[in-house]
Design an enzyme around this catalytic site. Structure first.
Site, short mmCIF file in Angstrom:
data_model
loop_
_atom_site.label_atom_id
_atom_site.label_comp_id
_atom_site.label_asym_id
_atom_site.label_seq_id
_atom_site.Cartn_x
_atom_site.Cartn_y
_atom_site.Cartn_z
N GLU B 328 -9.32 12.56 -10.05
CA GLU B 328 -8.95 11.14 -10.21
C GLU B 328 -10.00 10.48 -11.10
OE1 GLU B 328 -8.96 10.35 -5.90
OE2 GLU B 328 -6.79 10.25 -6.02
N CYS B 424 -4.96 4.61 0.26
CA CYS B 424 -5.96 3.64 -0.20
C CYS B 424 -5.33 2.50 -0.99
CB CYS B 424 -7.06 4.32 -1.01
SG CYS B 424 -6.47 5.18 -2.45
#
Lengths: 656, 656
Positions: B328, B424
């Site tokens: 990421e 998240c």
């Protein structure tokens, strides 16, 4: 006109004198074959050992001592390397066989004989000789056809044994392989009590047909037919096998599922090339062989459909196939990303196998166009100009920083590597290039098809009459081919000269006069009685071509690729500087072609061109303004020669 | 002018009446917050359970019973879900806190109080309260700071506790968190005998500064400073920790190494944004806080350098950052692939955090430009128009078939999802949107900076004098902002109106007359004594803009992106048909903007345009011919509204 009446050339039928190809074959003979022999024997410092020969030695010793218990075996040694490690020796032997046909070499033949002795010494009483299971336990053999590559190894062994028999006349290896296939035939097949399975990685299908052409034993053809027709039938054998033997199934959560193995559907129901690209084209090659030999019209249609899907939907302009690293697989129609391409060397080689078989079926030059495209571009790009390093992956766009810092492009290497843990590509290149003579022509009845143009001497028979043709050319750098008939006797036959798909303008002369010919399926056919000294000239214009892609290929919109004859060109940073994406060919470019001794001897292209002037200061985005450009002379090199001068950017599809 | 003298707005300072933002906040209030509470309690059928509340219940019971042995604990329950699962509750509580400030809700507050009671019931005598280690063994706590997220969870708890204290005045949660931080402070730090570590996933740094702003306890600031300065020092703590505790290290063979955690080098030596994008911008936010508060010029320069690297080298036009799925993470300068983008919603949120802090340091509108870019595009694109589903990944080019069949694009989803295992993004959007009022303005001495334009009522103090401003606007669909001063007393101060980077032409009027102002760092500053009823009008032209990329961005050469005001537009298949790559805007396009109630209410753009006529028959490649086009009216929708009408292609960068 049929597959069955078509006789492909044997490697030894064509004596190559052509500079381009003799250089290639010389690299294989003097570099690749010796290097690979060392690799198989773990004699190359600094690379992962192969363990290939060692595995055979262990298996042979286990066989000699008749060791059965794991303890007895462990004392002798263990199996190391990939489960299909045996196939590396097979591929090496096949390359050696071709090389010996063209270039006899007593010492090399002795080495090969010894390696064959070692293979044969592993054979079990029932014919089985896969070292992985001999070492790890024969009771487990045939319990994971899906992934454990026994039938794949046997396929390569068969290909090698046939080639070695054809090269040397020695049949020891061939007989060993035949006994190995008998063993498979006794254990796997449609009959009750047998395992209703088929190979996880295909190749045995086409190998069996090749063997059948030597043995004429119907059982060999029948087994190939069985494998092809059984594959993908419901309930799926691989599903059953996986469950019963508690094997792993890597593609469970993948959209591939069993189509990774081309085994999710019966071949006759498959519409598109799917899954692992090498497996796919190896399989389709076998299917084409069986379709051709058995004259199965349905199966023939399947081959044409899958062929069409590949070459009109899923093939790079270099002849590369298999768009993604994941599963080394096809993705979907018109998806041809350049910078994340997989385009494995072996997949292009497999495509050439498939093409050759399709030609035998349909005698259509479109197949050879693709074969030629792959051969001159995506296949030979796999080997460095010195024959010492190899590409597995053949991208069409490379930015070295991306290979390092973007995981999606980490499979793309900006430099060829010496050897691979999974060493399939180098020996595959070796066996293809060593046998290139067998791709040059084919005979069907009274027709002699010339498929590839190279200089050399062809000796064959047409309608039972021997004939010799001498050909001279500087192809692929020049489009002029001269062919001379040599022979004491007059021969009446049809010479079918392939007019390549890239060729838009050509002339043909017979003895200096315009030839009378008919054009059929891309072949210019000249029928006459040939007498000694008759000469044919095929003169093809070979201008620089500017190619575009079907706009359904998202990546190539607004881009062009340069080619000349069968050769695809690219830009390299070494010649054209960094940021190749900022280069434009522009309208009305002019081209200048020049043969150079650099890059192994090739024609490079110089063209006019432009480079965008970067009007951006330090920002990423700005309102559009009139872009400005400066002139830049561009130097284009053959794609296959890229990455021979250090690490740098490379680009095939350039902004127009 | 400094960070320390700058007072950012509190959420409650600005009462939003603006349609655009009240709709957004309403979605958070009525959809996201209730849905997430259910999710935390495993009450949503058909999705992976969160186990979050359950973990707290188990940990609280272990604490109550003073269970110590694994057997005693196992009887009570086990830990399930991600190691950082506690943070989901913290993020929910933070969003609730902001929501309560704007929209009091007794029942919701009661629910939150109970959840806080549950958290507090987990606290150990020394202050520790991470459920993962309470359940799995406190003796193992602080042994894997690199990956086990204890300090990350504490960071989120701190943010939530501060917000909850500010919203409700209740300090139970805050005191629990302070004791938790005391525990960390006793165990981790520079002093001998302490662990010389720092958080694997940053956030505690900025949370500590936020806490310090409430407590003014120097120890809280000092701990943040320690974390920032210790990080990446040689010998590397994470390397030592990994070795000593035999932890795994996922990035061993990756080029990331410890820079995945921004911990391969001391922050002062870092030149580029690297590694996990969310961690990076969370960290830089904390660094900026500490640099600002401590007036550390060196550290301030580091922040400016890293900021510049992100926004001038590694940021999508949507404000998306973190180019690759792998880690990421950031990749490298000018690498901004559209169809494989990661551009995590949370990373853009973190970029907004960083931007706000940089503004506090430098009072430069460029930071708010980026904040606004992220906010109106790459952040709110993360949530569906009904507030019920979310994007983790925010690509700029989508072909649905690719998401399914090309592994490199399998992280790209053509549809928002209901919830995530690693949840998240949804709560992060919730806490940002709920607190949006705090981004609207800031005060420094006698200067009132208006950063975001939205309709509402602002109440604040400038130079110790209370003032009320009413603003009216239809931003971002219209560039006209009207601000009225309301108050019995005259107030002398400077109103600093941000002139957005996208704005090329504007006028400012005070009480209908052209205003006298100075332009400083992107702010139009009007200094005067304001009396009741004084009105200011900022009228910004908001034409459609055609944007290009720096040509070093390979993917965007020959492409444009459309924007209007802060909104980036895209084409969708639903409006423009398939094969969006075949669409061209063309030269001299004309545009027509229209506000529609569709897509949640927004301005859509119609433009002239062209579609390539596909002159290809069934082939992939052909010699270049003059391309032909047909006219097509194009409909452009705001990027953040894409994928709300089923699955289809989407494209931001369109051929020019």
């Amino acid at each position: 006109m049929s597959y069955n009446s078509t006789v492909s050339a044997k490697v030894s039928d064509f004596e190559i004198s052509d500079l381009f190809w003799s250089n290639m074959m010389e690299k294989v003979r003097t570099q690749v074959i010796p290097y690979q022999w060392k690799a198989l024997n773990d004699e190359i410092a600094g690379t992962e050992p192969s363990f290939c020969i060692k595995n055979f030695q262990v298996a042979a010793e286990i066989t000699r001592r008749n060791a059965v218990t794991p303890e007895e075996k462990a004392k002798i040694g263990s199996f190391r390397g990939k489960v299909f490690q045996d196939s590396d020796l097979a591929k090496w032997l096949e390359a050696v066989a071709y090389s010996l046909q063209v270039h006899p070499n007593e010492e090399l033949e002795k080495t090969a004989d010894k390696a064959i002795d070692l293979i044969c010494a592993c054979q079990q009483p029932d014919g089985y000789f896969d070292t992985y299971y001999i070492i790890n336990g024969l009771e487990k053999r045939f319990t994971n056809l899906k992934d454990n590559h026994e039938l794949y190894v046997l396929g390569h062994m068969t290909e090698a044994a046939v080639a070695y028999y054809q090269a040397t006349g020695k049949n020891k290896f061939l007989e060993t392989v035949i006994r190995g296939i008998d063993c498979v035939d006794k254990n796997i097949g449609a009959e009750e009590g047998k395992i209703h399975g088929y190979p996880g990685h295909e190749i045995l299908e086409m190998a069996l047909v090749r063997l059948y052409e030597i043995t004429k034993d119907p059982k060999h053809l029948k087994l190939a037919e069985y494998f092809i027709n059984e594959r993908g039938k419901s309930p799926l054998f691989f599903e059953k096998e996986t469950k019963e033997n508690e094997n792993e199934f890597a593609w469970k959560d993948s959209y591939f599922k069993y189509q990774y193995y081309q085994a999710g559907l019966p071949i006759r129901e498959q519409e598109k090339a799917e899954g692992h690209a090498v497996r796919a084209v190896y399989f389709y090659s076998g299917v084409a062989d069986v379709a051709g030999i058995t004259e199965d019209a349905g199966l023939t249609e399947v081959c044409r459909r899958l062929w069409k899907n590949i070459v009109t939907r899923q093939m790079y302009i270099t002849g590369g196939i298999g768009q993604q690293e994941y599963g080394e697989a096809f993705t979907y129609d018109y998806d041809l990303p350049n910078d994340t391409a997989y385009a494995e060397t072996c997949a292009s080689i497999g495509l050439a196998f498939f093409a050759k078989r399709m030609f035998c079926m349909d005698h259509d030059s479109q197949y050879i166009d693709v074969l030629e495209r792959a051969l001159f571009n995506g296949i030979i790009s796999g080997m460095s100009l010195d024959g010492k390093s190899f590409f597995y992956v053949n991208p069409l766009e490379v930015v070295p920083e991306a290979c390092e810092k973007d995981r999606l492009r980490s499979h793309v290497k900006p430099q060829r590597q010496k050897w691979f843990g999974c060493a399939c590509c180098p020996p595959n290149i070796a066996r293809l290039l060593s046998s290139i003579g067998s791709y040059v022509f084919a005979v069907d009845g009274s027709e002699l098809y010339v498929n590839l143009y190279m200089g050399g001497k062809l000796e064959t028979e047409v309608s039972g009459q021997k004939l010799t043709l001498l050909s001279e050319t500087n192809y692929p750098w020049d489009g002029k081919i001269s062919v001379t008939y040599q022979g004491e006797e007059e021969v009446h036959y049809t010479l079918a000269l392939r007019i390549p798909g890239w060729c838009r303008s050509y002339q043909i002369k017979v003895n200096g006069e315009p030839a009378v010919y008919s054009l059929e399926k891309g072949y210019a056919k000249i029928t006459k009685t040939w007498v000694d000294g008759d000469s044919i000239e095929l003169i093809m214009d070979m201008p620089v071509a500017i190619n575009t892609s079907n706009p359904k290929v998202r990546e190539n919109i607004g881009r062009i690729a340069i080619s000349r004859g069968p050769i695809i060109y690219c830009l390299e940073e070494a010649d054209n500087g960094k940021d190749l994406q900022m280069i434009l060919l522009g309208n009305d470019p002019s081209f200048h072609c020049e043969y150079t001794e650099d890059l192994g001897g090739c024609t490079v292209i110089y063209s006019t061109g432009w480079r965008m002037i970067n009007s951006f200061n330090d920002e990423l985005y700005a309102p559009k303004t009139e872009p400005s450009f400066e002139r830049q002379e561009l130097k284009w090199i053959p794609y296959y020669t890229w990455a021979n001068r250090g690490v740098g950017e490379m680009l095939v599809w350039v902004h127009e």
